[in-house]
Design an enzyme around this catalytic site. Sequence first.
Site, PDB file in Angstrom:
ATOM      1  N   GLY A 210      50.497  35.541  49.793  1.00 38.28           N
ATOM      2  CA  GLY A 210      49.983  34.652  48.735  1.00 38.28           C
ATOM      3  C   GLY A 210      49.425  35.470  47.602  1.00 38.28           C
ATOM      4  O   GLY A 210      49.679  36.670  47.499  1.00 38.28           O
ATOM      5  N   ASN A 211      48.669  34.835  46.726  1.00 37.02           N
ATOM      6  CA  ASN A 211      48.007  35.574  45.638  1.00 37.02           C
ATOM      7  C   ASN A 211      46.721  34.861  45.236  1.00 37.02           C
ATOM      8  O   ASN A 211      46.365  33.844  45.831  1.00 37.02           O
ATOM      9  CB  ASN A 211      48.962  35.769  44.453  1.00 37.02           C
ATOM     10  CG  ASN A 211      49.416  34.443  43.879  1.00 37.02           C
ATOM     11  OD1 ASN A 211      48.617  33.663  43.379  1.00 37.02           O
ATOM     12  ND2 ASN A 211      50.717  34.170  43.978  1.00 37.02           N
ATOM     13  N   HIS A 212      46.028  35.419  44.222  1.00 36.52           N
ATOM     14  CA  HIS A 212      44.683  34.942  43.886  1.00 36.52           C
ATOM     15  C   HIS A 212      44.652  33.795  42.875  1.00 36.52           C
ATOM     16  O   HIS A 212      43.581  33.463  42.374  1.00 36.52           O
ATOM     17  CB  HIS A 212      43.844  36.103  43.333  1.00 36.52           C
ATOM     18  CG  HIS A 212      43.661  37.204  44.327  1.00 36.52           C
ATOM     19  ND1 HIS A 212      42.871  37.053  45.442  1.00 36.52           N
ATOM     20  CD2 HIS A 212      44.183  38.448  44.380  1.00 36.52           C
ATOM     21  CE1 HIS A 212      42.906  38.173  46.142  1.00 36.52           C
ATOM     22  NE2 HIS A 212      43.694  39.037  45.530  1.00 36.52           N
ATOM     23  N   SER A 213      45.771  33.204  42.554  1.00 36.95           N
ATOM     24  CA  SER A 213      45.732  32.119  41.555  1.00 36.95           C
ATOM     25  C   SER A 213      44.918  30.941  42.094  1.00 36.95           C
ATOM     26  O   SER A 213      45.077  30.523  43.244  1.00 36.95           O
ATOM     27  CB  SER A 213      47.158  31.659  41.235  1.00 36.95           C
ATOM     28  OG  SER A 213      47.124  30.492  40.461  1.00 36.95           O
ATOM     29  N   ALA A 279      51.600  31.023  39.731  1.00 32.79           N
ATOM     30  CA  ALA A 279      51.897  32.403  40.128  1.00 32.79           C
ATOM     31  C   ALA A 279      52.773  32.297  41.383  1.00 32.79           C
ATOM     32  O   ALA A 279      52.282  32.183  42.506  1.00 32.79           O
ATOM     33  CB  ALA A 279      50.604  33.152  40.417  1.00 32.79           C
TER      34      ALA A 279
END
Length: 408
Positions: A210-213, A279
């Site tokens: 995943g990512n930090h969005s 993102a």
Amino acid sequence: MTLQGRHIVLGISGGIAAYKSATLLRLLIKEGAEVQVVMTPSGKEFITPATMAALSGKPVVSEFFAANTGEWHSHVDLGLWADLMIVAPATACTIAKMATGVADNMLITTYLSAKEPVMVAPAMDLDMFAHPTTRRNLETLRGDGVIVLDSPSGELASGLSGKGRMLEPEQILEAVKRHFSALQQDYSGKRVLVTAGPTRESIDPVRYIGNHSSGKMGFALSAEFASRGAEVDLILGPTPVTPELPATVRVHRVESALDMLKSVEENYGECDVAVFAAAVADYRPLHPAETKIKREKRETMSIELVSNPDIAAEMGRRKRTGQINVGFALETDNGVENAIGKMQRKNLDMVVLNPAGNKDAGFNADTNRITIITTPGNKARELPLLSKRDCAKAIADSIAALSEAAKR
Ligand code: PMT
């Protein structure tokens, strides 16, 4: 903040309800408005200019000339500066002077020079409010285009009860917000699709890439388009942040890039504008495990990844005449150059460049630092640090300008 960047003149005349103007002032400022207070001489008897100056962060204007410097206070400049003038409380005397042009104080001269819409919140005793003179004066103001707010029934300063109370500050604030949102309905009749948040690509049933969005940029965009009359479909990846959105925004929750693509495909055909703020993970595990991967005794492990579809690029291929596609570019270096490259590869009409790795911009921040780049000509406009809502406003303004230019 829905009144961000709005300039408001708050006129205060001499009535007991003037104490509520301090609350109104605080509410306007909390919503982002810049407020200049103008008081009549008798207004100052009910609430001190010092209080209002401290709350507004600006010296109160009351006299035609500053006592210490002799400097002239320009009511003409105030009229040009303001987006709205509110007179609250508006006493019977001030209403009469406004209706007949008796320009013997700063509030009335400011009113007579006002280029902006004017709103009054009458406040007086019930007999004065019911008197034919007051009714006539209010009718004159209405005829002159002044927005006359309701004066509800209730307990009055005289101890009597009836019509003539000033509307509560919260209700005046609502009227102000309604006024501004009715002014700017340039997306009325348009459908806007927004993608936002991260995507989650399963490794096994308990792990993911995943990512930090946070989705905040997409929430701000959705709220901005909705407040300007658009029908909004927000395709939202998994974020822990609870969006504060107008009820009219349709939220489609998705998990992975493939889910996001499916939801975008379902909604893209009908939309006039698509803004890709999500993102999206560029890769996903080729063979996600069906059961939890055990640690076992290995020191390293590798996961084979496969490329995800590029949603923005795919919609760029499907774009029909009149549709506008806007992408974001999250960059660490060579920002403008890379952003223009993405705009061309994905057939975007506009790209919004924002930095990666900044505390006050990009992922998860409440503010952002954006550069808007538009076709044709790849014109780049760099904006200062702004709240994400103000960034959304600037983006929506640029898209509206782009679609106007396309009609010419
Ligand atoms: O959600 P927040 O915490 O508020 O943060 C906002 C944000 C930083 C996520 C947002 O402002 C932003 O920059 N979004 C795009 C992030 C990104 O993935 O940028 P990119 O340069 O890798 O992608 C370029 C464009 O292609 C983007 O419009 C992206 O949505 C789109 N894309 C990318 C890959 C992919 N598989 N599909 C896509 O649609």
